[in-house]
Design a protein around this motif. Sequence first.
Motif, mmCIF file in Angstrom:
data_model
loop_
_atom_site.group_PDB
_atom_site.id
_atom_site.type_symbol
_atom_site.label_atom_id
_atom_site.label_comp_id
_atom_site.label_asym_id
_atom_site.label_seq_id
_atom_site.Cartn_x
_atom_site.Cartn_y
_atom_site.Cartn_z
ATOM 1 N N UNK A 165 0.827 -1.207 0.000
ATOM 2 C CA UNK A 165 0.000 0.000 0.000
ATOM 3 C C UNK A 165 0.861 1.257 0.000
ATOM 4 N N UNK A 166 0.233 2.368 -0.344
ATOM 5 C CA UNK A 166 0.920 3.657 -0.378
ATOM 6 C C UNK A 166 1.348 4.088 1.021
ATOM 7 N N UNK A 167 2.333 4.958 1.061
ATOM 8 C CA UNK A 167 2.799 5.527 2.319
ATOM 9 C C UNK A 167 1.693 6.374 2.951
ATOM 10 N N UNK A 168 1.479 6.264 4.264
ATOM 11 C CA UNK A 168 0.463 7.114 4.902
ATOM 12 C C UNK A 168 0.807 8.592 4.716
ATOM 13 N N UNK A 169 -0.170 9.432 4.412
ATOM 14 C CA UNK A 169 0.111 10.864 4.290
ATOM 15 C C UNK A 169 0.643 11.433 5.602
ATOM 16 N N UNK A 170 1.469 12.441 5.508
ATOM 17 C CA UNK A 170 2.027 13.055 6.707
ATOM 18 C C UNK A 170 0.912 13.638 7.566
ATOM 19 N N UNK A 171 1.030 13.415 8.862
ATOM 20 C CA UNK A 171 0.029 13.906 9.794
ATOM 21 C C UNK A 171 -1.055 12.907 10.119
ATOM 22 N N UNK A 172 -0.970 11.695 9.518
ATOM 23 C CA UNK A 172 -2.019 10.697 9.741
ATOM 24 C C UNK A 172 -1.538 9.510 10.556
ATOM 25 N N UNK A 173 -0.303 9.545 11.038
ATOM 26 C CA UNK A 173 0.229 8.409 11.782
ATOM 27 C C UNK A 173 1.186 8.888 12.865
ATOM 28 N N UNK A 174 1.247 8.139 13.955
ATOM 29 C CA UNK A 174 2.194 8.436 15.029
ATOM 30 C C UNK A 174 3.493 7.672 14.849
ATOM 31 N N UNK A 175 3.594 6.924 13.765
ATOM 32 C CA UNK A 175 4.782 6.112 13.510
ATOM 33 C C UNK A 175 5.690 6.814 12.509
ATOM 34 N N UNK A 176 6.977 6.518 12.591
ATOM 35 C CA UNK A 176 7.920 7.138 11.665
ATOM 36 C C UNK A 176 7.933 6.377 10.345
ATOM 37 N N UNK A 177 8.410 7.042 9.310
ATOM 38 C CA UNK A 177 8.461 6.449 7.980
ATOM 39 C C UNK A 177 9.784 5.711 7.790
ATOM 40 N N UNK A 178 9.771 4.707 6.930
ATOM 41 C CA UNK A 178 11.007 4.003 6.611
ATOM 42 C C UNK A 178 11.875 4.824 5.669
ATOM 43 N N UNK A 179 13.014 4.250 5.280
ATOM 44 C CA UNK A 179 13.927 4.998 4.413
ATOM 45 C C UNK A 179 13.890 4.512 2.969
ATOM 46 N N UNK A 180 12.784 3.923 2.566
ATOM 47 C CA UNK A 180 12.504 3.601 1.160
ATOM 48 C C UNK A 180 13.550 2.702 0.519
ATOM 49 N N UNK A 181 13.917 1.645 1.219
ATOM 50 C CA UNK A 181 14.733 0.603 0.601
ATOM 51 C C UNK A 181 13.807 -0.352 -0.166
ATOM 52 N N UNK A 182 14.332 -1.111 -1.113
ATOM 53 C CA UNK A 182 13.480 -2.075 -1.828
ATOM 54 C C UNK A 182 12.816 -3.062 -0.870
#
Length: 477
Positions: A29-46
Motif C-alpha cells: 500500500x501507499x505511504x500514509x500521508x504526513x500527519x495521519x500516523x504516530x509512527x515514523x516512515x522508513x527509508x525507502x529501501x526495496x
Amino acid sequence: MSEQRKTDRPAPLVHAPRADRRRVLLTAAAMPPMGTTALHYGDLRPPMGLGFIASFLERHGHEVRICDNYLAPLSMESEIEEFRPDIMGLYMHTPGYYMACDLIDELKQIAPEVPLVAGGPHASLLPHNVPAGVDYVCTGEGEHVMLDLAEGWRPTERVIDNAKTQRIKELDDYPFPNYDHFVDKAYNWGFDIYGRSESPVFTMHTSRSCPYRCTFCGVAAIWTRKWTAFSADRIVEEIDAYVERYGCQGVYFREDLFTTDLRRVERMCDLLIERPYDVVWACESRADITSERVLEKMARSGCIGLYCGIESGSTSGLKKKKKDLTPETMRIFFTLAKKFSINVYATLCMGTPTETEEGLAETEEFLAEVEPFAVDRFAFLAQPRSEDSEYVERNKLFYHKDSAGILYTDRFREMSQRLYPPDDQRLYFLEQQRQFLEENRGRLSEAELAAHRFSPMPSELADAATSSTENEFRQNL
C-alpha cells in the motif's frame, strides 16, 4: 494441489519453463500521508519480503510483477488490466494498516474474482484484524504458501498459520530477491545514514528472526525466536552477482539482527577480504561485540557502519527492557568501533512502561560519554504483541486503541512532545487525535473511534515538517 500442500518440495535450481505458468501480482500500500500516523516512515529501501517471494515463484516458472505503492502510488487498475494476474499478494505492516485497507477495497473492486492473499508483519501479528476483503491471510514466511496458492491449493481456513509449523530450514536452497524488479526504481540507494557517498547500495536480508527478548519488540511473535540464516558463502556469492551485474558499491544488511552468529560474520569478512573488488557494508547489530579481532576484520572487509538499538544507558533500564546487556559491555563496544572507524548509529526506544526518569537521565549521560556517530530517539508506542504492549493492555494504561491494534498512552504523548521537534508530523497527528477524542468520546462507539481516519497535514506544514526532519537527521550525525 487442491487437496493438500506440497510443503516439502525442494526449490529447483533453475527457472523451470512450464505450460501452466501463473501470473502473480505482489503489492504494498501507499505511504500514509504526513500527519495521519504516530509512527515514523522508513527509508525507502526495496521491499525484500516481496522480493523473496517473487524470486521463489519465478524459480518455479511463474511470472511476477511487483507494484510497490509505498515507493510511489500506481494505477492499480492499469496494472491489473495489463498484467491480468491469476492471484495477488499484499504486504501489510502496522504503520500502513489504513492505507492497506484502502488498497484491499480497491483491488477487490477492480478484480473481485482474483484471490487476494495478505502477509507481512501486521498479518502475522494480528491475522484476524485483516479486512474481510482478503481471501487468505498468511502468517510467517510466505514463499511456499504463495506458490501453493498460485498453483491451485485452496485451504478450508482463511488464516494459514505458517509462522511456527512451516519455517524454512535451509535458506541456502532459496533464491535472494531478483533485483531486476527494483534497480530502475527511485529507492534509497545510498549510505547517507552513515555519512558515506557510495552508490548503489544494495539491501540484503540474510537471516530471519532474533533470539533475544527485548520487551518492546514484537519480532518473536512473528517468527518465534528461532533464528535462521543464509551461510556466509551464499551471501558473498550474491554480493558477487550484484557487483558484476549492477555495479554494486555497498551492501546494507537490514534484518532484525545480522550479527547473531559472529562465526558467520567472520567467515563472510574473510571471503570479502579475498575478493578482487571493494564494497562497503553496514548492518543491524547489538552493541555487544567486544572482540577486537572480529571488529578489526569487519572493518578490513568494508564495514563502515553498525545500526544498534542500545535502548538505555542505565543498568536497571537495560534489565527492565530485557536487553541482556550492560553499560560496561556497550562501553567496550563503542571504544572498539571508534578504534576501527566503524560509525555506530544508535537508536533508543524511550518511555517504555517501566522506564523511570532517573533511567532516562542516566541514558543521556551514557550517550554523552560514548558519543555515537548518530543518535535517534523514539518514543515507545505500544504496537501489537510485544511484551510491553501486552503489559499496557493488561493494566489498561492506554487512553485509545485504534483499528490497527496500536495502544496510545499518556506517556507516549508526553515523550513525543519531549523528543520530536514542534513541527513533526507525529505531533500534528497526536493533536488531531486529542481534539477528535475530546469531541467524540461518549458520542461515538469505541469501534467508530478506533476506525476514524485523520486528515493529512496541509502541504505547507508537510513541507516544513520534511525540512525539519532532514535538518534533525543532519544534526544527529
